[in-house]
Motif scaffolding. Sequence first.
Motif, PDB file in Angstrom:
ATOM      1  N   ASP A 106       0.798  -1.232   0.000  1.00 39.77           N
ATOM      2  CA  ASP A 106       0.000   0.000   0.000  1.00 39.77           C
ATOM      3  C   ASP A 106       0.829   1.280   0.000  1.00 39.77           C
ATOM      4  OD1 ASP A 106      -2.208  -1.633   0.031  1.00 39.77           O
ATOM      5  OD2 ASP A 106      -2.795  -1.168   2.089  1.00 39.77           O
ATOM      6  N   PHE A 107       1.988   1.253   0.673  1.00 36.32           N
ATOM      7  CA  PHE A 107       2.752   2.486   0.866  1.00 36.32           C
ATOM      8  C   PHE A 107       4.180   2.427   0.332  1.00 36.32           C
ATOM      9  CE2 PHE A 107      -0.460   2.255   4.215  1.00 36.32           C
ATOM     10  CZ  PHE A 107      -1.142   3.435   3.971  1.00 36.32           C
ATOM     11  N   GLY A 108       4.631   1.262  -0.094  1.00 30.46           N
ATOM     12  CA  GLY A 108       5.954   1.128  -0.685  1.00 30.46           C
ATOM     13  C   GLY A 108       6.980   0.530   0.255  1.00 30.46           C
ATOM     14  N   ALA A 109       8.071   0.083  -0.358  1.00 27.31           N
ATOM     15  CA  ALA A 109       9.133  -0.603   0.380  1.00 27.31           C
ATOM     16  C   ALA A 109       9.828   0.303   1.394  1.00 27.31           C
ATOM     17  CB  ALA A 109      10.149  -1.180  -0.598  1.00 27.31           C
ATOM     18  N   GLN A 110       9.978   1.580   1.078  1.00 20.07           N
ATOM     19  CA  GLN A 110      10.677   2.495   1.989  1.00 20.07           C
ATOM     20  C   GLN A 110       9.886   2.687   3.289  1.00 20.07           C
ATOM     21  OE1 GLN A 110      11.563   6.321   0.307  1.00 20.07           O
ATOM     22  NE2 GLN A 110      13.112   6.761   1.849  1.00 20.07           N
ATOM     23  N   VAL A 111       8.577   2.831   3.192  1.00 19.42           N
ATOM     24  CA  VAL A 111       7.746   2.986   4.388  1.00 19.42           C
ATOM     25  C   VAL A 111       7.771   1.694   5.196  1.00 19.42           C
ATOM     26  CG1 VAL A 111       5.398   3.379   5.234  1.00 19.42           C
ATOM     27  CG2 VAL A 111       6.288   4.750   3.351  1.00 19.42           C
ATOM     28  N   ALA A 112       7.678   0.544   4.517  1.00 18.04           N
ATOM     29  CA  ALA A 112       7.714  -0.743   5.219  1.00 18.04           C
ATOM     30  C   ALA A 112       9.058  -0.936   5.924  1.00 18.04           C
ATOM     31  CB  ALA A 112       7.447  -1.888   4.253  1.00 18.04           C
ATOM     32  N   ALA A 113      10.149  -0.550   5.261  1.00 17.94           N
ATOM     33  CA  ALA A 113      11.475  -0.674   5.872  1.00 17.94           C
ATOM     34  C   ALA A 113      11.604   0.221   7.098  1.00 17.94           C
ATOM     35  CB  ALA A 113      12.556  -0.340   4.849  1.00 17.94           C
ATOM     36  N   SER A 114      11.063   1.430   7.018  1.00 21.41           N
ATOM     37  CA  SER A 114      11.107   2.349   8.155  1.00 21.41           C
ATOM     38  C   SER A 114      10.305   1.791   9.336  1.00 21.41           C
ATOM     39  CB  SER A 114      10.557   3.711   7.738  1.00 21.41           C
ATOM     40  OG  SER A 114      10.519   4.585   8.824  1.00 21.41           O
ATOM     41  N   LEU A 115       9.129   1.260   9.032  1.00 20.41           N
ATOM     42  CA  LEU A 115       8.310   0.656  10.083  1.00 20.41           C
ATOM     43  C   LEU A 115       9.008  -0.553  10.686  1.00 20.41           C
ATOM     44  CD1 LEU A 115       5.694   0.436  11.698  1.00 20.41           C
ATOM     45  CD2 LEU A 115       4.692  -0.794   9.756  1.00 20.41           C
ATOM     46  N   ALA A 116       9.593  -1.398   9.849  1.00 22.23           N
ATOM     47  CA  ALA A 116      10.304  -2.578  10.334  1.00 22.23           C
ATOM     48  C   ALA A 116      11.462  -2.182  11.240  1.00 22.23           C
ATOM     49  CB  ALA A 116      10.806  -3.406   9.152  1.00 22.23           C
ATOM     50  N   GLN A 117      12.141  -1.107  10.872  1.00 22.14           N
ATOM     51  CA  GLN A 117      13.259  -0.633  11.697  1.00 22.14           C
ATOM     52  C   GLN A 117      12.759  -0.195  13.073  1.00 22.14           C
ATOM     53  OE1 GLN A 117      15.383   2.731  10.088  1.00 22.14           O
ATOM     54  NE2 GLN A 117      17.230   2.183  11.215  1.00 22.14           N
ATOM     55  N   ARG A 118      11.618   0.469  13.103  1.00 21.42           N
ATOM     56  CA  ARG A 118      11.041   0.887  14.388  1.00 21.42           C
ATOM     57  C   ARG A 118      10.615  -0.316  15.227  1.00 21.42           C
ATOM     58  NH1 ARG A 118       8.405   5.878  15.428  1.00 21.42           N
ATOM     59  NH2 ARG A 118       9.356   7.505  14.192  1.00 21.42           N
ATOM     60  N   LEU A 119      10.193  -1.387  14.539  1.00 20.14           N
ATOM     61  CA  LEU A 119       9.770  -2.610  15.222  1.00 20.14           C
ATOM     62  C   LEU A 119      10.933  -3.557  15.495  1.00 20.14           C
ATOM     63  CD1 LEU A 119       6.541  -3.366  13.154  1.00 20.14           C
ATOM     64  CD2 LEU A 119       6.646  -2.472  15.486  1.00 20.14           C
ATOM     65  N   VAL A 120      12.134  -3.202  15.014  1.00 20.36           N
ATOM     66  CA  VAL A 120      13.335  -4.019  15.123  1.00 20.36           C
ATOM     67  C   VAL A 120      13.087  -5.386  14.468  1.00 20.36           C
ATOM     68  CG1 VAL A 120      15.185  -4.796  16.633  1.00 20.36           C
ATOM     69  CG2 VAL A 120      13.824  -2.835  17.296  1.00 20.36           C
ATOM     70  N   LEU A 121      12.630  -5.351  13.223  1.00 23.71           N
ATOM     71  CA  LEU A 121      12.373  -6.546  12.425  1.00 23.71           C
ATOM     72  C   LEU A 121      12.995  -6.375  11.049  1.00 23.71           C
ATOM     73  CD1 LEU A 121       8.548  -6.956  13.096  1.00 23.71           C
ATOM     74  CD2 LEU A 121      10.343  -8.446  13.938  1.00 23.71           C
ATOM     75  N   PRO A 122      13.269  -7.476  10.358  1.00 23.46           N
ATOM     76  CA  PRO A 122      13.680  -7.328   8.963  1.00 23.46           C
ATOM     77  C   PRO A 122      12.498  -6.835   8.135  1.00 23.46           C
ATOM     78  CG  PRO A 122      13.463  -9.643   9.528  1.00 23.46           C
ATOM     79  CD  PRO A 122      13.268  -8.856  10.791  1.00 23.46           C
ATOM     80  N   ALA A 123      12.724  -5.947   7.185  1.00 21.62           N
ATOM     81  CA  ALA A 123      11.645  -5.377   6.378  1.00 21.62           C
ATOM     82  C   ALA A 123      10.927  -6.434   5.563  1.00 21.62           C
ATOM     83  CB  ALA A 123      12.183  -4.289   5.461  1.00 21.62           C
ATOM     84  N   GLN A 124      11.673  -7.445   5.108  1.00 15.35           N
ATOM     85  CA  GLN A 124      11.071  -8.522   4.331  1.00 15.35           C
ATOM     86  C   GLN A 124      11.958  -9.746   4.478  1.00 15.35           C
ATOM     87  OE1 GLN A 124      10.446  -7.568   0.246  1.00 15.35           O
ATOM     88  NE2 GLN A 124       9.478  -9.509  -0.202  1.00 15.35           N
ATOM     89  N   ARG A 125      11.353 -10.853   4.851  1.00 11.58           N
ATOM     90  CA  ARG A 125      12.110 -12.095   4.938  1.00 11.58           C
ATOM     91  C   ARG A 125      11.857 -12.899   3.673  1.00 11.58           C
ATOM     92  NH1 ARG A 125      10.957 -15.045  10.332  1.00 11.58           N
ATOM     93  NH2 ARG A 125       8.812 -14.470   9.945  1.00 11.58           N
ATOM     94  N   ASP A 126      12.905 -13.467   3.142  1.00 11.60           N
ATOM     95  CA  ASP A 126      12.797 -14.233   1.910  1.00 11.60           C
ATOM     96  C   ASP A 126      12.765 -15.735   2.191  1.00 11.60           C
ATOM     97  OD1 ASP A 126      12.771 -11.977   0.276  1.00 11.60           O
ATOM     98  OD2 ASP A 126      14.953 -11.853   0.359  1.00 11.60           O
ATOM     99  N   GLU A 127      11.974 -16.122   3.165  1.00  9.26           N
ATOM    100  CA  GLU A 127      11.902 -17.538   3.531  1.00  9.26           C
ATOM    101  C   GLU A 127      10.889 -18.286   2.687  1.00  9.26           C
ATOM    102  OE1 GLU A 127      11.541 -18.302   7.678  1.00  9.26           O
ATOM    103  OE2 GLU A 127      12.778 -16.582   8.179  1.00  9.26           O
ATOM    104  N   GLY A 128      10.332 -17.653   1.720  1.00  8.61           N
ATOM    105  CA  GLY A 128       9.383 -18.323   0.857  1.00  8.61           C
ATOM    106  C   GLY A 128       8.087 -17.560   0.771  1.00  8.61           C
ATOM    107  N   ARG A 129       7.570 -17.520  -0.433  1.00  9.08           N
ATOM    108  CA  ARG A 129       6.316 -16.833  -0.662  1.00  9.08           C
ATOM    109  C   ARG A 129       5.674 -17.451  -1.891  1.00  9.08           C
ATOM    110  NH1 ARG A 129       5.462 -10.566  -2.261  1.00  9.08           N
ATOM    111  NH2 ARG A 129       3.312 -10.838  -2.837  1.00  9.08           N
ATOM    112  N   ARG A 130       4.389 -17.561  -1.839  1.00  9.52           N
ATOM    113  CA  ARG A 130       3.682 -18.101  -2.990  1.00  9.52           C
ATOM    114  C   ARG A 130       2.576 -17.177  -3.339  1.00  9.52           C
ATOM    115  NH1 ARG A 130      -0.425 -22.604  -3.483  1.00  9.52           N
ATOM    116  NH2 ARG A 130      -0.868 -21.922  -1.420  1.00  9.52           N
TER     117      ARG A 130
END
Length: 63
Positions: free
Chosen positions: A39-63
């Motif tokens: 909805d808001f783009g990778a940059q916003v998601a990365a910023s939110l993930a940083q605030r949550l101390v999480l990786p912005a996107q995990r590549d453990e699999g997606r279908r």
Amino acid sequence: MYSTINVDPDVLLVEGERVLTSTRLAAGLDLGLHIVRQDFGAQVAASLAQRLVLPAQRDEGRR
């Protein structure tokens, strides 16, 4: 009216036509970041993930 949901234990996130599902302990956080990214783009998601101390996107699999 009803949709069929196929379960795939080998992926982290499944995105269907009208249904999004995720798995594991941080499922809600992973799915929430995915929705924010869409909805808001990778940059916003990365910023939110940083605030949550999480990786912005995990590549453990997606279908």
